[in-house]
Every structure is written in structure tokens, then in C-alpha cells.
Scaffold this motif. Structure first.
Motif, PDB file in Angstrom:
ATOM      1  N   LEU A   1      42.565  15.224-104.304  1.00 21.43           N
ATOM      2  CA  LEU A   1      42.316  15.603-105.681  1.00 21.43           C
ATOM      3  C   LEU A   1      42.741  14.493-106.646  1.00 21.43           C
ATOM      4  O   LEU A   1      42.041  14.171-107.593  1.00 21.43           O
ATOM      5  CB  LEU A   1      43.099  16.890-105.971  1.00 21.43           C
ATOM      6  CG  LEU A   1      42.829  17.589-107.286  1.00 21.43           C
ATOM      7  CD1 LEU A   1      41.368  17.957-107.402  1.00 21.43           C
ATOM      8  CD2 LEU A   1      43.677  18.839-107.383  1.00 21.43           C
ATOM      9  N   TYR A   2      43.878  13.859-106.341  1.00 22.10           N
ATOM     10  CA  TYR A   2      44.393  12.835-107.253  1.00 22.10           C
ATOM     11  C   TYR A   2      43.494  11.603-107.286  1.00 22.10           C
ATOM     12  O   TYR A   2      43.232  11.039-108.344  1.00 22.10           O
ATOM     13  CB  TYR A   2      45.835  12.468-106.864  1.00 22.10           C
ATOM     14  CG  TYR A   2      46.748  13.648-107.051  1.00 22.10           C
ATOM     15  CD1 TYR A   2      47.146  14.047-108.331  1.00 22.10           C
ATOM     16  CD2 TYR A   2      47.167  14.410-105.960  1.00 22.10           C
ATOM     17  CE1 TYR A   2      47.938  15.166-108.513  1.00 22.10           C
ATOM     18  CE2 TYR A   2      47.961  15.529-106.146  1.00 22.10           C
ATOM     19  CZ  TYR A   2      48.349  15.903-107.426  1.00 22.10           C
ATOM     20  OH  TYR A   2      49.116  17.000-107.607  1.00 22.10           O
ATOM     21  N   SER A   3      42.970  11.220-106.109  1.00 21.28           N
ATOM     22  CA  SER A   3      42.105  10.040-106.113  1.00 21.28           C
ATOM     23  C   SER A   3      40.779  10.368-106.809  1.00 21.28           C
ATOM     24  O   SER A   3      40.165   9.516-107.435  1.00 21.28           O
ATOM     25  CB  SER A   3      41.871   9.527-104.690  1.00 21.28           C
ATOM     26  OG  SER A   3      41.174  10.471-103.926  1.00 21.28           O
ATOM     27  N   THR A   4      40.334  11.625-106.707  1.00 19.86           N
ATOM     28  CA  THR A   4      39.090  12.009-107.364  1.00 19.86           C
ATOM     29  C   THR A   4      39.234  11.974-108.875  1.00 19.86           C
ATOM     30  O   THR A   4      38.362  11.482-109.583  1.00 19.86           O
ATOM     31  CB  THR A   4      38.685  13.437-106.932  1.00 19.86           C
ATOM     32  OG1 THR A   4      38.774  13.518-105.535  1.00 19.86           O
ATOM     33  CG2 THR A   4      37.287  13.759-107.377  1.00 19.86           C
ATOM     34  N   VAL A   5      40.352  12.525-109.342  1.00 22.00           N
ATOM     35  CA  VAL A   5      40.559  12.588-110.787  1.00 22.00           C
ATOM     36  C   VAL A   5      40.573  11.187-111.407  1.00 22.00           C
ATOM     37  O   VAL A   5      40.094  10.969-112.519  1.00 22.00           O
ATOM     38  CB  VAL A   5      41.852  13.381-111.115  1.00 22.00           C
ATOM     39  CG1 VAL A   5      42.224  13.261-112.585  1.00 22.00           C
ATOM     40  CG2 VAL A   5      41.668  14.846-110.749  1.00 22.00           C
ATOM     41  N   SER A   6      41.077  10.209-110.649  1.00 19.39           N
ATOM     42  CA  SER A   6      41.126   8.861-111.215  1.00 19.39           C
ATOM     43  C   SER A   6      39.872   8.037-110.870  1.00 19.39           C
ATOM     44  O   SER A   6      39.775   6.872-111.225  1.00 19.39           O
ATOM     45  CB  SER A   6      42.380   8.136-110.717  1.00 19.39           C
ATOM     46  OG  SER A   6      42.386   8.156-109.306  1.00 19.39           O
TER      47      SER A   6
END
Lengths: 366, 125
Positions: free
Chosen positions: A3-8
Motif C-alpha cells: 500500500l505504501y509503495s502504491t500511494v507514493s
């Protein structure tokens, strides 16, 4: 992808934004020009829920009429059974051309047929990019919205397509795929709607790949999840018109109405996979236009990571629950209610998301 | 009539208006020529029929469709009902083949015809 890599990941965010702007504008115009579409949506929702109220009867009726037409009908209670049936029909060492189909993603069909030693081709351009990149569709309608021209060009080189811009890529993919269509042993498609009255299988598309995949090969397999059953031809047609208008192409370039024809083995795999026994029945009226995904503020940031294994976004949360997968990410939902407002069927996804939260809490999963 | 022509054009179709559509159709060398079973006035959906027609038109680079005045119906549902009365296998082709899968850029000629031409019958020419 986390999720974190997607958000960025700005490519996902920009891809969703661009798709939302383009399709959103088209949907607005379609609804303004064609005021009857709202009425069609109501008719289709009522009919789909009526069918969902008595699936046994409607599956039986659909199977019977298909057999009378000359189709070979196979019933699959779950995804595993469905892909095994397809494997038995197709066999090994074959060339298979596929139309883009979410039910085939759901049952993991491409990977399964490849494991059996078949050469399987996704024929929709966006889905081909996803297949070659070993990725998963970002959106139900625009699977490769997160690929730039440069990345798409790089991925397509794997099949010998060398192009500088989308125009050249399209021209060269057309050449490569034309040969596949003409030499394929089998064709596979999903189904946007099937009429229980006549067994007609309705499929909409813009590229022409579904028409070629379903009419050229000697063996054709239509994957039909039970929620695609409509009582008659007119309701099935209304369903695909509503879907097309809300996904942003109205009219669609092609409306295919498939029936068994001389010289082609016509198989239908009717798939349940959690639908007939679900408590999330309202979701079964979903036409999978993907509006709720693009308009969801969480999906706009997180993409399909916010969703289940197959379906992303608000619809994805509920469809995952139907398939037996309760996602703890439902707690990220803002409950803004936009998914319900933009849904052609006005499906109360926020209410069902609350219910999934409650189930997870009761199971002490959080 | 003018409204339907506008809708066809909006859908990416080349439109020719003629008193004698069949004669005009014959002038498109190398194109696949079909005749519409029915057309919806409000969407420009064009129904055709027959299994061979379906395959041949899908494989053609240029598809030309003759639309007679008498096959025009008010909406897509009426047009479908009309088409299925005439043929068992029906299908609709409403624009050239297209895709917007790479960065949303609209490109014609993905897998089906690169060009779709309608020859619309008009007694006034």
C-alpha cells in the motif's frame, strides 16, 4: 505491491486521474444525451435481483436453453472447478486467444492453462500489456492505465513489437495478434449478459478482439458467472447498454451476440464461486463498469491495492467478500458514499462495507 | 436524418448519402460490403446479421455498410428486435475498431476494421 509503495507511485495516481477525467466526462455526456439510461438501470437492477432471488431456477433455465441451441453446458460451483473444466475442454499444447474477462482473472484461468502447456494470448491491448508485464489489472475497464507510453513500448518488445508511439505500437500489435487469431485452436471470453430466454451471450468491446476470438477458432468457451443471467434478450441488451454508457463508451464499437454456429464447438461454463449463497446480494446487480473505482478517494491514492485479490476499489471490497475473502483494508474506507452515488445500480456499497467491518470485528480479525 | 448523420460521424464513421447506396458501395474496391438489418436513430448502433458477415467484416481493413431508410428505428432496443426477427446471428458494428489503452490516447484500427463507412439512402440524394 504494498500500500505504501502504491500511494507514493505517481504513475498510478496520474493514470487514475487521467482515466477518471476522460471517462467521467464521457459518462456525463452519455447520461445527458440518453435520459432513458436511468430507467434501463432500474429495469436491469430489478431483473438481476429477481434472478438472484432464485438462482437455481434461472441457472437451470439458462442451461436448458443453451443445450437446446447446441451448446455444451458445464456447471462450476467454484473457481477451481471452473478452470479445471476449461482445462479439460482445451487440453494441452494449444494456442488460445482470450478476450479481457474479470471472471477469468477471478478463476486464475490464464495461468492455469499456461501451466497445462498452452500458449495463451490476452488479445485486449491493455490486458496484453498486463500479461506481458506479469502485473494485475489496475481497473476493470482500463487495466493498464498506470503504464506510460515508454513503459508500454518496453513491455511490448517481449513479443517483437517495436514502436515509438501508441499509433505505431497499435499497428504492430495488430499484425502480431492477427496471426494468433487466424491460427488459434480455441477462443475464450467472459460474458457481459446472457439471456435466459434465448441463450444469447452478449459481449461489448471496442477493439474487435472479442469478435475475432469468439468467432474464428473451432472451439469457443464462454465463461458466465451466474450474476450475468438476465430473464430475456431485451433486459440483457439493456444491461450491456447501461454498462457501456457508465464505462464511458456509448455506443460501444461492437456488440457481439453469440450463439452456437455450425462448425464451432460452443462451450459455456456457468460459474457460481460464492454468488448463490452470498449475503451481499445487492452487489450481484453490479454491471462492472468501474465507476465506483475511479470515483473512490481511497482508490485514487491506493489503486487496486485497496481491494481484493481480483477486484479493486469499493466494488472490490464487496466482491471479495462474495468470493469468501474479507479484507481488513475495509477499515480504510472513508464511508463518503460516493461509490453508491455514481453506481448505475445505486448499490449501497458503504452499507456492505460496514457489514464486512462488523464481521471482521466479530471474528476478532482486527 | 441530419441528426443520425451527426451521430454516425461522432462515432468515427465516414458517411456518404446517396439515392442509390448499392451502386455507391460497389465503388469501394477491396472493402467488405454489408447491408444493415436495422439502425438505431438515437445511438447510431448498426445491426447486421449472418455468421460469415460477422467474421468477414471483423477481418476487413475497411468495412462499408449500406443503410436503407426503412431499417431505421427509434432506439437500440427496437433496432435489436427488428434485427433478430430477420437473422439468427446478429451483431452490431458502430465505429471503426479503437483503443485508448495506452495513456488514454484514442487510436483507430486495433484489431477490427480501421475504417467504417456508412452509405445512407436518401431519396433526395
Amino acid at each position: 505491491m504494498s500500500l505504501y509503495s502504491t500511494v507514493s507511485n505517481m504513475l498510478i495516481r496520474e493514470g487514475i486521474k487521467r482515466t477518471r477525467t476522460n471517462l467521467g466526462r464521457a459518462v456525463k455526456e452519455n447520461l445527458e444525451r440518453h435520459s432513458y439510461l436511468r430507467k434501463y438501470s432500474e429495469d436491469v437492477k430489478r431483473a438481476k435481483l429477481e434472478v438472484a432471488g432464485d438462482y437455481d431456477y434461472w441457472i437451470d433455465r439458462t442451461a436448458r436453453v443453451l443445450e437446446e441451441n447446441g451448446a455444451e453446458v458445464h456447471l462450476a460451483e467454484n473457481g477451481k472447478k471452473a478452470r479445471e473444466l476449461c482445462g479439460e475442454i482445451i487440453g494441452r499444447g494449444k494456442v488460445v486467444v482470450k478476450g479481457k474477462s474479470m471472471i477469468s482473472e477471478e478463476i486464475g484461468l490464464r495461468e492455469y492453462l499456461e501451466r497445462l502447456g498452452n500458449e495463451v494470448w490476452e488479445t485486449d491491448l491493455g490486458e496484453l500489456i498486463i500479461q506481458l508485464a506479469d502485473d494485475r489489472p489496475m481497473h476493470v475497464i482500463a487495466p493498464a492505465l498506470h503504464y506510460t507510453k515508454e513503459e508500454a513500448a518496453k513491455v511490448l518488445k517481449k513479443v517483437g513489437v517495436d514502436g515509438r508511439d501508441p499509433e505505431e505500437l497499435v499497428r504492430k500489435v495488430r499484425q502480431v495478434m492477427r496471426e494468433k487469431f487466424l491460427n488459434a485452436d480455441a477462443g475464450i471470453s467472459g460474458c457481459n449478459a446472457i439471456s435466459a430466454e434465448t441463450g444469447r451471450v452478449f459481449l461489448v468491446e471496442n477493439e474487435g478482439n472479442i469478435r475475432l476470438s469468439t468467432s474464428l477458432p473451432k472451439i469457443y468457451v464462454a465463461l458466465i458467472s451466474v450474476d450475468k443471467i438476465l430473464p430475456d434478450d431485451v433486459l440483457a441488451l439493456k444491461s450491456i447498454l447501461v454498462q457501456s454508457a457508465f464505462l464511458g463508451t456509448y455506443p460501444p464499437s461492437y456488440i457481439n451476440v453469440n450463439l452456437p454456429v455450425e462448425g464451432q464447438e460452443f462451450h459455456v461454463v456457468i460459474i457460481d464461486n460464492g454468488r448463490t449463497g452470498t449475503e451481499f446480494r445487492e452487489q450481484l446487480s453490479c454491471v462492472k463498469c468501474g465507476r465506483c473505482q475511479l470515483e473512490c478517494p481511497v482508490f485514487q491514492l491506493a489503486g487496486n491495492v485497496w481491494g481484493g485479490r481480483v477486484y479493486g476499489g469499493p466494488m472490490g471490497m464487496v466482491w471479495s467478500a462474495i468470493l469468501g475473502e474479507l479484507r481488513k483494508e475495509v477499515f480504510m474506507c472513508t464511508l463518503c458514499g460516493k461509490c453508491r452515488v455514481v453506481c448505475p445500480m445505486e448499490i449501497d456499497m458503504p452499507e456492505m462495507i460496514r457489514k464486512i467491518r462488523k464481521m471482521l470485528l466479530e471474528m476478532n480479525q482486527i | 436524418m441530419r441528426e443520425l448523420i451527426e451521430i454516425f460521424r461522432k462515432n468515427g464513421i465516414d458517411v456518404v448519402v446517396s439515392k442509390n447506396p448499392e451502386i455507391v458501395a460497389g465503388q469501394f474496391e477491396g472493402a467488405k460490403i454489408s447491408t444493415a438489418l436495422s439502425v438505431a436513430k438515437d445511438t447510431g448502433v448498426i445491426f447486421m446479421g449472418g455468421e460469415r458477415e460477422r467474421v468477414e467484416s471483423a477481418l476487413a481493413d475497411h468495412h462499408v455498410v449500406v443503410v436503407k431508410r426503412e431499417v431505421i428505428r427509434s432506439d437500440t432496443v427496437s433496432a435489436f428486435i427488428e434485427a433478430e426477427k430477420k437473422e439468427r446471428i446478429v451483431f452490431a458494428s458502430n465505429s471503426p475498431s479503437k483503443t485508448a489503452d495506452i495513456e488514454g490516447e484514442l487510436i483507430f484500427g486495433m484489431h477490427g476494421p480501421k475504417k467504417l463507412t456508412v452509405i445512407l439512402e436518401d431519396p433526395e440524394g
